[in-house]
Design an enzyme around this catalytic site. Structure first.
Site, PDB file in Angstrom:
ATOM      1  N   ASP A  68      -7.893  19.614 -13.546  1.00 10.48           N
ATOM      2  CA  ASP A  68      -8.197  18.272 -14.020  1.00 10.48           C
ATOM      3  C   ASP A  68      -7.870  18.258 -15.511  1.00 10.48           C
ATOM      4  OD1 ASP A  68      -9.366  15.955 -15.049  1.00 10.48           O
ATOM      5  OD2 ASP A  68     -10.962  15.945 -13.541  1.00 10.48           O
TER       6      ASP A  68
ATOM      7  N   TYR B 253     -16.918  17.224 -14.423  1.00  7.66           N
ATOM      8  CA  TYR B 253     -17.449  15.866 -14.514  1.00  7.66           C
ATOM      9  C   TYR B 253     -18.473  15.701 -13.382  1.00  7.66           C
ATOM     10  CZ  TYR B 253     -17.687  10.857 -13.704  1.00  7.66           C
ATOM     11  OH  TYR B 253     -18.144   9.585 -13.485  1.00  7.66           O
TER      12      TYR B 253
ATOM     13  N   ARG C  20       0.853  -1.199   0.000  1.00  7.75           N
ATOM     14  CA  ARG C  20       0.000   0.000   0.000  1.00  7.75           C
ATOM     15  C   ARG C  20       0.884   1.242   0.000  1.00  7.75           C
ATOM     16  NH1 ARG C  20      -1.441   1.660   4.705  1.00  7.75           N
ATOM     17  NH2 ARG C  20      -2.227  -0.323   5.461  1.00  7.75           N
TER      18      ARG C  20
ATOM     19  N   LYS D 141      -8.792   7.261 -18.821  1.00  8.05           N
ATOM     20  CA  LYS D 141      -9.107   7.842 -20.118  1.00  8.05           C
ATOM     21  C   LYS D 141      -7.892   7.793 -21.055  1.00  8.05           C
ATOM     22  CE  LYS D 141     -13.065   8.372 -18.181  1.00  8.05           C
ATOM     23  NZ  LYS D 141     -12.954   8.677 -16.806  1.00  8.05           N
TER      24      LYS D 141
HETATM   25  O1  P1T Z   1     -13.912   7.422 -13.605  1.00  8.17           O
HETATM   26  P1  P1T Z   1     -12.723   7.868 -12.828  1.00  8.17           P
HETATM   27  O2  P1T Z   1     -11.445   7.231 -13.259  1.00  8.17           O
HETATM   28  O3  P1T Z   1     -12.936   7.803 -11.359  1.00  8.17           O
HETATM   29  O4  P1T Z   1     -12.488   9.422 -13.194  1.00  8.17           O
HETATM   30  C1  P1T Z   1     -13.362  10.431 -12.837  1.00  8.17           C
HETATM   31  C2  P1T Z   1     -13.222  11.604 -13.771  1.00  8.17           C
HETATM   32  C3  P1T Z   1     -12.467  12.697 -13.375  1.00  8.17           C
HETATM   33  N1  P1T Z   1     -12.311  13.766 -14.181  1.00  8.17           N
HETATM   34  C4  P1T Z   1     -12.862  13.824 -15.395  1.00  8.17           C
HETATM   35  C5  P1T Z   1     -12.680  15.026 -16.253  1.00  8.17           C
HETATM   36  C6  P1T Z   1     -13.616  12.737 -15.864  1.00  8.17           C
HETATM   37  O5  P1T Z   1     -14.155  12.820 -17.084  1.00  8.17           O
HETATM   38  C7  P1T Z   1     -13.817  11.611 -15.035  1.00  8.17           C
HETATM   39  C8  P1T Z   1     -14.641  10.450 -15.440  1.00  8.17           C
HETATM   40  N2  P1T Z   1     -15.468  10.682 -16.545  1.00  8.17           N
HETATM   41  C9  P1T Z   1     -16.304   9.788 -17.115  1.00  8.17           C
HETATM   42  C10 P1T Z   1     -16.462   8.532 -16.691  1.00  8.17           C
HETATM   43  C11 P1T Z   1     -17.073  10.293 -18.265  1.00  8.17           C
HETATM   44  O6  P1T Z   1     -17.661   9.496 -19.028  1.00  8.17           O
HETATM   45  O7  P1T Z   1     -17.105  11.517 -18.440  1.00  8.17           O
END
Ligand code: P1T
Length: 379
Positions: A170, A98, A46, A195
């Site tokens: 972000d 988001y 961890r 992503k």
């Molecule tokens: O899904 P996750 O890995 O927890 O990420 C969250 C997140 C954070 N910031 C941005 C700009 C994001 O687009 C996302 C997650 N977004 C999607 C799942 C979506 O379809 O827009």
């Protein structure tokens, strides 16, 4: 070294014991010590794991940051970043984020005493007036998910710093290949590595990169203390994905521009949100602070019924949440990614019921355009 060279090599020296060119997946929970207090730098997975450390070094290099930390998801990364602050602190956030970030702030972190205000960060005057004496952080997405608004990062950093606050960006939509907020004055960068960084729709992860040693030490403490770490196999997947980030982003950008231009000309499409189009209200700013425009597009079909027709008629594009993978995904922000944003607020920021979002993949663009065309003509 250049970006692509760093993406392929930083943190990924040949394995010291075997010469393996690829960083091994250290699928282990603990590390045996030679004697009490005598170990090879790793004690418990961890706290630290060699595969995760390789990724953290790599992502830091790509964002031109001194430090990087990998988390179990983008949301875990944002949550860890927010725990740098404490009850009574105030945070100014962009009004279009988001939906999951908004949900975390409003339905979780507020209960722990953090206060949030939202501002259209494209207008710095609005940001200025949102600051309070206890504002510690300005948190933005640029471009925003999904309406693709652009905030001037350097100017936002100046405003935050003038108020004694930090700026976190972000950078999920652009990836460090097209935009590096730390170089423009931001203090922290957050990613959903799910992503573009991973790029293959086969893992969920997140990261924070930053330069300040004291903040980094605290974040490392929080990463271990709260424990929302990225596992070794997922770290390895992102390391593999990142090797091709530069070539993938070039193709996402090329296809993104072609699809955006096609949509802008299409009689059934009322409006296209893509920073690479000269019609985008912040096209010039986008050109200034980004070196490409990426593959994210939102477009207005005029009604929920029209959006439904398009989403149910596509054959090659997949109807799914998420973005940034090699395959094209299409989604409906109002009922999917941004369902947790109140309807009134959605309307105000342009997430209408007729808005459709596309994450343009790296397929042959003619195939994507003909798929979208056959779906649009059904409206
Ligand atoms: O899904 P996750 O890995 O927890 O990420 C969250 C997140 C954070 N910031 C941005 C700009 C994001 O687009 C996302 C997650 N977004 C999607 C799942 C979506 O379809 O827009």
């Amino acid at each position: 070294m250049g970006f692509s060279t760093d993406a392929i090599h930083v943190g990924q020296e040949p394995d010291a014991t075997t010469g393996a060119i690829i960083v091994p997946i250290y699928q282990t929970s603990t590390f045996v010590q030679e004697a009490l207090g005598k170990h090879k730098g790793y004690e418990y997975a961890r706290t630290s794991n060699p595969t995760r450390v390789a990724l953290e070094r790599n992502l830091a290099a790509l964002e031109r940051a001194r430090f990087g930390f990998a988390f179990a998801s983008g949301m875990a990364a944002i949550n860890a970043l927010m725990t740098l602050f404490k009850a009574g602190d105030h945070i100014v956030a962009g009004h279009n984020l988001y939906g999951g970030s908004f949900r975390l702030f409003e339905r979780v972190l507020k209960d722990f005493g953090l206060a949030f205000s939202y501002a259209n960060t494209c207008r710095l005057g609005e940001v200025e007036t949102a600051f309070r004496p206890h504002t510690r952080l300005l948190f933005i997405e640029t471009p925003t998910n999904p309406v693709m608004e652009i905030t001037d990062i350097a100017a936002a950093a100046a405003v935050a710093h003038r108020h004694g606050a930090l700026l976190a960006v972000d950078n999920t939509f652009m990836s460090p290949y097209f935009q590096r907020p730390l170089e423009l004055g931001a203090d922290m960068v957050v990613h959903s590595t799910t992503k573009y960084l991973n790029g293959h729709s086969d893992g969920v992860g997140g990261a924070v990169t930053l330069n300040d040693a004291a903040l980094a030490e605290r974040l490392k403490f929080l990463q271990n203390a709260a424990g929302a770490i990225l596992g070794p196999f997922d770290s390895w997947l992102v390391l593999r994905g990142v090797k091709t980030l530069a070539v993938r982003m070039e193709r996402h950008n090329q296809n993104g521009l072609a699809v955006a231009q096609f949509l802008a000309r299409h009689p059934k499409v009322k409006k296209v949100h893509y920073p690479g189009l000269t019609s985008h209200p912040q096209h010039e700013l986008a050109r200034k602070q980004m070196s490409g425009f990426g593959g994210m597009i939102a477009f207005e079909t005029g009604s929920l019924e029209n959006a439904r027709t398009v989403l149910n008629s596509v054959r090659l594009c997949s109807l799914a949440e998420s973005l940034g993978g090699v395959e094209t995904l299409i989604s409906h922000p109002a009922t999917m990614t941004h369902a947790s944003v109140p309807a009134e607020e959605r309307q105000r920021i342009g997430i209408t019921d007729g808005l459709v979002r596309i994450s343009v993949g790296i397929e042959d663009v003619e195939d994507l355009i003909s798929d979208l065309d056959q779906a649009l003509v059904r409206i």
